[in-house]
Enzyme design. Structure first.
Site, PDB file in Angstrom:
ATOM      1  N   THR A  49      12.999 -25.113  -0.903  1.00 20.33           N
ATOM      2  CA  THR A  49      14.021 -24.329  -0.902  1.00 20.33           C
ATOM      3  C   THR A  49      15.680 -25.061  -0.427  1.00 20.33           C
ATOM      4  O   THR A  49      15.928 -26.335  -0.552  1.00 20.33           O
ATOM      5  CB  THR A  49      13.627 -24.015   0.794  1.00 20.33           C
ATOM      6  OG1 THR A  49      13.491 -25.400   1.396  1.00 20.33           O
ATOM      7  CG2 THR A  49      12.027 -22.620   0.843  1.00 20.33           C
ATOM      8  N   ASP A  50      16.629 -23.905   0.166  1.00 17.31           N
ATOM      9  CA  ASP A  50      17.799 -24.710   0.075  1.00 17.31           C
ATOM     10  C   ASP A  50      18.543 -24.045   1.603  1.00 17.31           C
ATOM     11  O   ASP A  50      17.691 -23.508   1.597  1.00 17.31           O
ATOM     12  CB  ASP A  50      18.637 -23.993  -0.789  1.00 17.31           C
ATOM     13  CG  ASP A  50      19.596 -22.868  -1.510  1.00 17.31           C
ATOM     14  OD1 ASP A  50      19.437 -22.046  -0.251  1.00 17.31           O
ATOM     15  OD2 ASP A  50      20.004 -22.484  -2.468  1.00 17.31           O
ATOM     16  N   ALA A  51      19.601 -23.939   2.169  1.00 12.89           N
ATOM     17  CA  ALA A  51      20.316 -23.971   2.845  1.00 12.89           C
ATOM     18  C   ALA A  51      20.456 -22.579   3.104  1.00 12.89           C
ATOM     19  O   ALA A  51      21.027 -21.734   3.949  1.00 12.89           O
ATOM     20  CB  ALA A  51      21.606 -24.431   3.652  1.00 12.89           C
TER      21      ALA A  51
END
Lengths: 145, 145, 145, 145
Positions: D23-25
């Site tokens: 995942t990312d921000a």
């Protein structure tokens, strides 16, 4: 430092190094990592236009997302190589932006080697909902400069 | 499938494959990726205890963060290797939990090879603020089973 | 720029940016990525000592491997943050080297924030066989300068 | 389990989970990671055809490289989602192979959601030199089954 103009202008360019984390067991840069390199360059290009993405999100609730990528791999890069990643805006819509990007191996004084090139399309969405929104005026203004 | 008991119980174990993305130019798994492997196993261990992290966050606003890691690398893994990653809870506080984890190379019928082992300490925080909070009761209850 | 001396000397420091690739769904830098940041700084520290790892491998068949890592996470970093990663050699053996490293968030003029710190032990091995070898003399000489 | 036939056959499919590392921000899977997911599925597809890539390299000195990727992102995936990654061979040359791949979110009993799709072209090269070579006969034979 501006990419607004014609093909004649040199594109925005960001230099980076290849580290162990970027390589794979083939002894070269793992192909998926060029997407990371291209994004680092886009981020610095936006920063050069006065757009910080974290501040943009904090101020407007808007984030950029990538909607399309098309990359062609021409030659491999190895540990310690210095790469120049270029960014050239190709087409701007109300809620999307298409960029042409290239990765070149810097060979000291000699001519650089083109390693990878491609097209990235990004969109503008509301963080959380991912609903498309128009590019904030500061971006459109920066791009049309 | 339970880790509640003493040292005698076999620990929870999660099997995974080594893919190109996991390797580096040394021809083996990049050491930082064992932290990813260990986390996949912790996630599946929590799931086996009935705890889904995305649902936990949606329901309670709580996320787990890693506060300490200590790893020792003993032998390398290569592309296509099958690894068994174990999880053994070692110490549980009100807002933290320490786990002992190991990565073993599965060698078919032969004895497995220990590749990496270490200790991971996780804490419980409010998403966004990162302020420490007590473990949700469903977690404490699951751990004390 | 030298780390040979006592605690009094400022440690070697490498500045980097946090990009999307570094973050996770907690909205902050994924903890495993500090191992990557620490390695980038070690690589630049070695380069400052005159040691290029790809050239070292091509010339001597020797590569560095990480044998132990111990990290403590104190505060999170977010997208666009500028970090300073420090390297301080702590103990050098014949075939191993222990380094103390820290990640600091650069806060413009204000005091920096310590985000993560830890100890990394590296060894010297023959590429391919992973058999331990003594540090090449160019390294020992550079470290004892 | 074979994809040799017409469009009518269901494609090869590999199931995986979304973990924190993916995942990312933005709170969703980082787009570059779909290239990793697609590769995991291709690796398992090859394995189902009897081709292990590490063994292939050890036996013949041949590795696969990715030469072109084109991906379209349609919907985001989040932590804990279960994805089905499909592989459908589209065109096979002497030293290259084009595959169509998709990522679907598994929604329990309900209809799956298409998240990402694209085309990957791979080539066959000699490890080390990266000189193109014909696909080993075991591959051609497996593909024409």
């Amino acid at each position: 430092m501006t990419e607004a103009g014609g093909e004649a202008d040199p594109p925005f360019s960001h230099r980076l190094r290849v580290y162990w984390e970027d390589t794979d067991a083939g002894g070269v840069v793992f192909y998926a990592n060029y997407l990371k390199f291209f994004e680092r360059a886009r981020t610095e290009w936006l920063r050069a236009l006065g757009v910080g993405q974290q501040r943009l999100r904090d101020d407007t609730g808007v984030i950029f997302i990538v909607t399309d990528t098309a990359l062609r791999y021409l030659a491999p890069a190895r540990l310690d190589d210095e790469l120049d990643i270029t960014v050239r805006p190709a087409e701007a819509g109300r809620a999307s932006l298409t960029l042409q990007q290239q990765a070149w191996r810097h060979n000291g004084g000699a001519a650089a080697t083109l390693l990878c090139e491609g097209t990235i399309r990004i969109g503008c969405v509301a963080a959380g909902s991912f609903r498309p929104v128009r590019f904030p005026t500061q971006i459109s203004r920066a791009l049309s400069r």
